[in-house]
Structure formats: C-alpha cells, structure tokens
Scaffold this motif. Structure first.
Motif, PDB file in Angstrom:
ATOM      1  N   GLN A 589       0.806  -1.360  -0.154  1.00  0.00           N
ATOM      2  CA  GLN A 589      -0.133  -0.024  -0.205  1.00  0.00           C
ATOM      3  C   GLN A 589       0.836   1.245   0.061  1.00  0.00           C
ATOM      4  O   GLN A 589       0.611   2.257  -0.736  1.00  0.00           O
ATOM      5  CB  GLN A 589      -0.904  -0.007   1.200  1.00  0.00           C
ATOM      6  N   GLY A 590       1.950   1.186   0.606  1.00  0.00           N
ATOM      7  CA  GLY A 590       2.845   2.297   0.843  1.00  0.00           C
ATOM      8  C   GLY A 590       3.434   2.569  -0.776  1.00  0.00           C
ATOM      9  O   GLY A 590       3.494   3.742  -1.325  1.00  0.00           O
ATOM     10  N   VAL A 591       3.641   1.503  -1.518  1.00  0.00           N
ATOM     11  CA  VAL A 591       4.057   1.761  -2.846  1.00  0.00           C
ATOM     12  C   VAL A 591       3.141   2.450  -3.665  1.00  0.00           C
ATOM     13  O   VAL A 591       3.535   3.330  -4.393  1.00  0.00           O
ATOM     14  CB  VAL A 591       4.571   0.341  -3.543  1.00  0.00           C
ATOM     15  N   VAL A 592       2.049   1.819  -3.644  1.00  0.00           N
ATOM     16  CA  VAL A 592       0.727   2.488  -4.317  1.00  0.00           C
ATOM     17  C   VAL A 592       0.640   3.906  -4.220  1.00  0.00           C
ATOM     18  O   VAL A 592       0.495   4.598  -5.187  1.00  0.00           O
ATOM     19  CB  VAL A 592      -0.465   1.602  -4.434  1.00  0.00           C
ATOM     20  N   LEU A 593       0.448   4.185  -2.826  1.00  0.00           N
ATOM     21  CA  LEU A 593       0.006   5.621  -2.666  1.00  0.00           C
ATOM     22  C   LEU A 593       1.028   6.513  -2.781  1.00  0.00           C
ATOM     23  O   LEU A 593       0.965   7.581  -3.220  1.00  0.00           O
ATOM     24  CB  LEU A 593      -0.334   5.543  -0.928  1.00  0.00           C
ATOM     25  N   VAL A 594       2.617   6.050  -2.685  1.00  0.00           N
ATOM     26  CA  VAL A 594       3.666   6.937  -2.955  1.00  0.00           C
ATOM     27  C   VAL A 594       3.576   7.156  -4.503  1.00  0.00           C
ATOM     28  O   VAL A 594       3.947   8.266  -4.682  1.00  0.00           O
ATOM     29  CB  VAL A 594       5.155   6.149  -2.388  1.00  0.00           C
ATOM     30  N   LEU A 595       3.317   6.031  -5.216  1.00  0.00           N
ATOM     31  CA  LEU A 595       3.356   6.355  -6.798  1.00  0.00           C
ATOM     32  C   LEU A 595       2.629   7.395  -7.254  1.00  0.00           C
ATOM     33  O   LEU A 595       2.659   8.201  -7.919  1.00  0.00           O
ATOM     34  CB  LEU A 595       3.278   4.989  -7.315  1.00  0.00           C
ATOM     35  N   ALA A 596       1.058   7.265  -6.406  1.00  0.00           N
ATOM     36  CA  ALA A 596      -0.062   8.198  -6.775  1.00  0.00           C
ATOM     37  C   ALA A 596       0.562   9.779  -6.701  1.00  0.00           C
ATOM     38  O   ALA A 596       0.400  10.475  -7.467  1.00  0.00           O
ATOM     39  CB  ALA A 596      -1.083   7.942  -6.054  1.00  0.00           C
ATOM     40  N   VAL A 597       1.196  10.058  -5.469  1.00  0.00           N
ATOM     41  CA  VAL A 597       1.476  11.341  -5.294  1.00  0.00           C
ATOM     42  C   VAL A 597       2.834  11.866  -5.843  1.00  0.00           C
ATOM     43  O   VAL A 597       3.189  12.896  -6.250  1.00  0.00           O
ATOM     44  CB  VAL A 597       1.729  11.571  -3.626  1.00  0.00           C
ATOM     45  N   VAL A 598       3.774  10.830  -5.991  1.00  0.00           N
ATOM     46  CA  VAL A 598       4.943  11.346  -6.775  1.00  0.00           C
ATOM     47  C   VAL A 598       4.601  11.772  -8.391  1.00  0.00           C
ATOM     48  O   VAL A 598       5.255  12.806  -8.929  1.00  0.00           O
ATOM     49  CB  VAL A 598       5.985  10.246  -7.034  1.00  0.00           C
ATOM     50  N   ILE A 599       3.586  11.145  -8.815  1.00  0.00           N
ATOM     51  CA  ILE A 599       3.009  11.514 -10.226  1.00  0.00           C
ATOM     52  C   ILE A 599       2.648  13.031 -10.142  1.00  0.00           C
ATOM     53  O   ILE A 599       2.963  13.888 -10.821  1.00  0.00           O
ATOM     54  CB  ILE A 599       2.226  10.754 -10.658  1.00  0.00           C
ATOM     55  N   ILE A 600       1.855  13.245  -9.095  1.00  0.00           N
ATOM     56  CA  ILE A 600       1.247  14.788  -9.046  1.00  0.00           C
ATOM     57  C   ILE A 600       2.236  15.664  -8.632  1.00  0.00           C
ATOM     58  O   ILE A 600       2.255  16.820  -8.778  1.00  0.00           O
ATOM     59  CB  ILE A 600       0.355  14.745  -7.833  1.00  0.00           C
ATOM     60  N   GLY A 601       3.427  15.222  -8.162  1.00  0.00           N
ATOM     61  CA  GLY A 601       4.508  15.970  -7.710  1.00  0.00           C
ATOM     62  C   GLY A 601       5.410  16.565  -8.950  1.00  0.00           C
ATOM     63  O   GLY A 601       6.122  17.518  -8.893  1.00  0.00           O
TER      64      GLY A 601
END
Length: 654
Positions: A589-601
C-alpha cells in the motif's frame, strides 16, 4: 505411496543447508542463466539506454485519434446522439442537486446531515456532522462546498451504479471476473492526469468531464467489493433458497445481495472517499467548487487560501466516511427487527429536517451570512511566512528545510537515479527478476520484467527510471517512519488514540493540498514531491502495521513472556514474524500511494513521468499524456509484483 511423498523431502535433506531454501535455489538458477545471457546481451547492447530498435512509437496513431475527435466532435452521430445527451444529462443532474441544496439553505443542509448521522450512528456523530457543515460556512466556503457536494452526489451515484453492475457480472461469473480484473486494475492504477485528456477531448472542459473522470476512478472499489460479497455468500443459505424453488433472480435479490450488504456498504464508503480525493484533480478540467479554490491557491502558492478550501474537503470526507462506516457496522444490528418503529423514526427525522429548512426559507436565511465567516487565509499565510523566514534556511546546527531538501536530493535521489540509469537496460530487468522470483513464482518475475520492459518499448525508459528512483526513496522513508510509528501505536493505546485524528486528517486531505506547504518549506524540485508522497502514504502504513501487530495471537505473546522475554525480544521474535502478512501489505500500500503522489509531484518540479502526464494534459498532447500514464501503470504493476509474495496474491485472487 509414502515413499513417493517423502522422496522430495529426502532430496532436499541431502542438499547443503543454504540450498534447502527455495529462494536461494531460484537465485542460483537465475545466476546460471545470467552467466550465459549477460555476455551475449553485453555484446549486443552495452549502453544504458533502451535500444531504439525495441521501441514502438505511438505518437502518430494517438495524434491521429486526437485530431479525428477534434474534427468530428460537432458533427459525428456518436457525439451528437450519445456523448452529447450523456453530457447534457450530467449537467442537468448536477445542476438539479445544486439548486436543491441552495433551496434547502445552510440550516436545512446541516440539519438533514445531522439527522441522518444520528439515525445511522448516534448523537456524537450527529453533532460532529452539524459542526462540520457549520465549519464550512464559517470558513467562507459554503457555496463552493455545495458545488462540490452536488458534483460528488451525482458522481458517487453514477459510480455506484456502474460498480454494482460490474460487480454483479464478476460475482456471478468467474469468467467475467477474470476478464474484468485487469480492466479494474487499469482504471485504478492509471493516473488521473492521463485519462483526463481523452475525457476532455470528448466532452470538453466542464462538469461532464469532471464527473465521468471521477466515475472512472471511483467505480472499481464498488465493483470489487460487490463481486467479493456475492462470491462470499453463505453457501448453506443459498442451498436453502434453492431448495425452496427460487429462481436465479429471486436467489440474487432475496439471498445474495442481502448477504453481501456489509461489502456493498464498504464499497460505498470507498467509492465516496475516492470520489472526494478526485475533487481537486477534477478542478483542472472545470469541476469548480472547493477543488477549484485549492487548485487556484496552488497556482499562486497561497497556503492560507488552500487550507481554507482544503479543510471543508477533509470535513466532508471524515463525516461521510464515519456515516457510511457506521451504516456498515450496524447492518446486522440496531432496531432492524422493529421495522415500523425504525421507519417512524426516519419519518420524524425527515420532518424535522424539512421544518428547519422551511424556517430558514421563511426567515430569508438561505445563504450563509457574510458576517459569520472567519477568514483564516491571512493568519495562516503569516505563519507560513514566519516558517519560511526562520526554517527555510539559516537554522543553526541542523540547517534549514531547503538544506535538507538539497542534501536529500544530492545524497539519495541523484545517486539512486544515476545508478538505475547508468546500468544497462537488461541489467535492470535482471535485477527486477532477481527480486521478484525468490518471493514469488516464475510467472511473478516474468510479469514484473515485462511490465518494466514495456516502459522501454513505449519510449520512456529514462523518465520511468527517474520516477522509480523517487518512488524507491519515498517508500524507504515511509516504511522507516511508518513501521516505527505503527509499533509505538500497537504497544500503547494512548499513542494510538493521539495518532488517530492526525491520521484521519492526513488520509482524507486531498493530494494537492500537501504540495502547497511542502513547496513553501522545501522549494521546488524532486524532494518536495517525495515529501508530499511520504506524508500521504504514511497513515496507511501506520494503520496496517498497528492492526497487524495488535492481531498477533495473545497466547504466543504470553508464552514468550512466561519464558522471560523482554519487550524488545517479544517484538523482534514473536510479533514481527507473526505480523509478516500485514507488514507486506503495508509495503504494498505504501508503494501504491507513493506512486500516486509522486506523479502529482510533477506539478512542483518532480519531473519524469509525472511531468509528462501533466504536460500532456496542459498542451492537449494525447500521445505524451497517455504514453506517460501507461508507463506509470506498468511501474505500478511491476512494483506490486515485486512487493507481494505469491501466497498473498493467491488470496487476493490475482
């Protein structure tokens, strides 16, 4: 027969100790294969860049599709008689809900929300719901809140209808379930910025595009949980219904759906939360409401205005989360057996809400009074200014936040990115196989390798590795902080109670809101994107870790204590090993959520695939946006396979 069953065990016993581990044997086999293939690959492809001969250019077909849509949007029957009517229907539905909310007035909306919460969850949540709506007015955000609420009502209803239909198909047919699973995975994993562009091309800027983009993102949880509930129905009850001669339709309506009520309500809860998380992203394409206020504040780096608009989104999310969760918990309890009394109470609650709304209309108090607003933008901006002046740089000994961001970029992000991009492409794929195969099967490793290789085939190998480096760094920080905090919460009820409201706020706050204070403190670049991703992913890791450690068998802990084990020994030798499935889920879950926000970054200098997805939307470049989005999906698939062992994927049905 006994000799046949014990033969593999005897062969394993004859091997040296380290070779008895299956993971070690897989690594040795992979090393042998690499010893043969690496010299051949190095002779053919020795550089770190992806070979041009293995790249497929999708620019021409995607650009052609975009041009065809633009040329035929006002004349083709598909747009005139299908998409056009669909767009008009969405606009009329949102406008009708919005006018009803304005007609009821602030007092009527607050009373209706409080009475629904009271009937579902009790007095405490009713008071909290009323306070949440009043806070939206006090912040001067009543009209934007109603705009967002109207949009969410229509989007959630559409998401529920689509999700239930897909869930029924998957729950009643194993073949359809297998066919739908990759579609739902793609709908959830594809970044919003990637599919906003085709939606805008078809529907244009405005409410219809925002609602339909939200449905694409929010419908999969409803579909998954509906299918799960239908497949998990009690077989004895179904057999009893069959014995009474019920038809397939009667069996579905009288047995399967009632037995899946908890899963359906949980699906509704998750759909609402995901729809609200899209409120800000949808504002990019004209959704309006609170999301537009947050987005405009992001453009001008106005932290106070963003917080004033972000708080109502958080309050709506918390209230709706609590109400729907309480409805799911009470699905088998309450006064369900006293149906007349239950309906009478609902009638009284509805009559009270109508009375309050009529009183507000008679008094001419439909709109929130301007004199009752409390502006917080100025003091918040003053506080942020003080933090920027005193914490951004020049702090004695520890340095400022800008120094931390610079050091993190120089010492962590740059080396990881340069290391990945400096390796030959086949070496990176081999490294992924070496990680994925020992914890899974050869199918797992093959899927992970092909998913990462697809980013090279799409022509975005280097940006994909840049994004991967940011994800790896953010996940490492998230897991260190999350595991430490989760262990502390699991060992102390007081710590868990203190953390819960903070975790609720962090988990429900829109992703865009994180970027503004992060940029104010850390500047623009890849480090702020990583920091925002850590803050967003941390609550899920903490919650899952805490729950996993608390669910460890008390008998095992008691046995350890009886043997004189200290608290640290109990944690290290009993709790952590027994909570391994939960910890692996936390990693996933950490990987999935991090990936979502890194894109918005990508909006704040994160670069790589996130920037390309945002750039494609901003410039109307369908090829750039969709290719970057597809590459992000491939990265997510690869990371999921690498972080989850085969036994957990089997349980998940993957």
């Amino acid at each position: 027969m006994a000799a046949l069953t014990t033969a593999p065990a005897l062969r394993l016993a004859a091997l040296p100790g380290f070779l008895r581990h299956q993971a070690v044997r897989k690594l040795l086999l992979l090393a042998v294969a690499a010893a043969v293939l690496v010299p051949l690959a190095n002779a053919r492809w020795s550089s770190g860049s992806w070979p041009a001969t293995l790249t497929v250019d999708l620019t021409r077909p995607l650009t052609g599709a975009s041009d065809w849509i633009i040329d035929n949007r006002d004349s083709h029957p598909l747009f005139l008689y299908f998409f056009g009517h669909l767009s008009n229907g969405v606009v009329l539905a949102v406008r009708a809900v919005y006018l009803v909310l304005l007609g009821v007035g602030w007092a009527g909306v607050a009373a209706a929300g409080a009475l629904i919460a009271w009937r579902v969850a009790g007095v405490r949540l009713a008071l909290g719901t009323a306070a949440a709506f009043l806070a939206c007015g006090l912040l001067g955000m009543w009209v934007p809140t109603m705009q967002t609420l109207a949009l969410m009502v229509v989007a959630v209803l559409a998401s529920v209808v689509v999700g239930v239909l897909l869930g029924l198909a998957g729950g009643l047919s194993a073949r359809l379930d297998r066919a739908l699973r990759p579609v739902l995975d793609t709908m959830q994993a594809l970044p919003a910025f990637a599919y906003l562009l085709p939606v805008v091309l078809v529907f244009g800027i405005g409410v219809p595009a925002a609602v339909l983009a939200t449905v694409v993102y929010a419908a999969p949880p409803m579909a998954r949980l509906t299918a799960l509930g239908l497949r998990g129905a009690d077989q004895e009850v179904l057999e009893a219904v069959d014995s009474l001669g019920a038809t397939a339709r009667q069996r579905l309506l009288t047995a399967r759906i009632p037995l899946a009520r908890k899963e359906l309500l949980l699906g509704l809860n998750q759909t609402i939360m995901m729809a609200l998380s899209m409120a800000v992203i949808a504002s990019v394409i004209g959704a309006g409401g609170l999301g537009d206020r947050v987005y405009q504040a992001l453009a001008s780096v106005d932290v106070g205005a963003a917080l004033a608009a972000g708080i109502p989104i958080v309050l709506l999310a918390v209230v709706l989360d609590r109400v729907t969760a309480a409805a799911g918990d009470d699905s088998d309890g309450g006064d369900a057996g006293d149906t007349p009394a239950r309906w009478t109470t609902w009638v009284y609650a509805g009559a009270a809400a109508v009375a309050v709304a009529l009183a507000g209309r008679v008094a001419g108090r439909l709109d929130w009074p301007d004199a009752w607003t409390v502006p917080i933008a100025a003091p918040v901006n003053d506080a942020v200014g003080w933090m920027t002046d005193h914490l951004y740089s020049g702090v004695p000994v520890v340095g400022g936040t800008a120094d931390w961001a610079g050091h993190f970029t120089t010492w962590v992000l740059d080396p990881v990115r340069d290391g990945l991009q400096g390796l030959p492409w086949w070496a990176v794929l081999l490294l992924v196989a070496a990680i994925a195969w020992p914890i899974g099967t050869w199918r797992t490793a093959l899927t992970a390798v092909l998913a990462l290789a697809a980013t090279g085939v799409l022509g975005v190998w280097e940006p994909a590795l840049d994004t991967l480096s940011q994800v790896l760094a953010a996940v490492a920080v998230t897991l260190v902080l999350g595991f430490a905090t989760g262990i502390a919460a699991a060992r102390s009820d007081r710590v868990e109670r203190l953390l819960r409201p903070a975790l609720d706020v962090f988990q429900t706050m829109p992703q865009f809101v994180y970027l503004i204070p992060v940029v104010a403190l850390f500047g623009v670049g890849r480090a702020p994107a990583v920091a925002a991703a850590v803050v967003y992913a941390l609550p899920a890791v903490v919650r899952i870790t805490t729950q996993g450690l608390r669910q460890v068998d008390p008998a095992a802990l008691e046995s350890a204590r009886s043997l004189g084990a200290t608290g640290a020994q109990q944690l290290r030798q009993v709790q952590l090993p027994l909570a391994r499935p939960a910890l692996l889920l936390a990693v996933n879950q950490g990987v999935v959520l991090v990936l979502a926000v890194v894109i918005i970054g990508g909006l704040v200098g994160g670069g790589a695939l996130g920037y390309e997805a945002v750039f494609g939307l901003a410039q109307g470049d369908l090829a750039t946006g969709l290719v970057a989005g597809a590459a992000i999906v491939c990265l997510g698939l690869m990371l999921d396979r690498v972080t989850q062992p085969a036994d957990r994927r089997t349980k998940k049905g993957a």
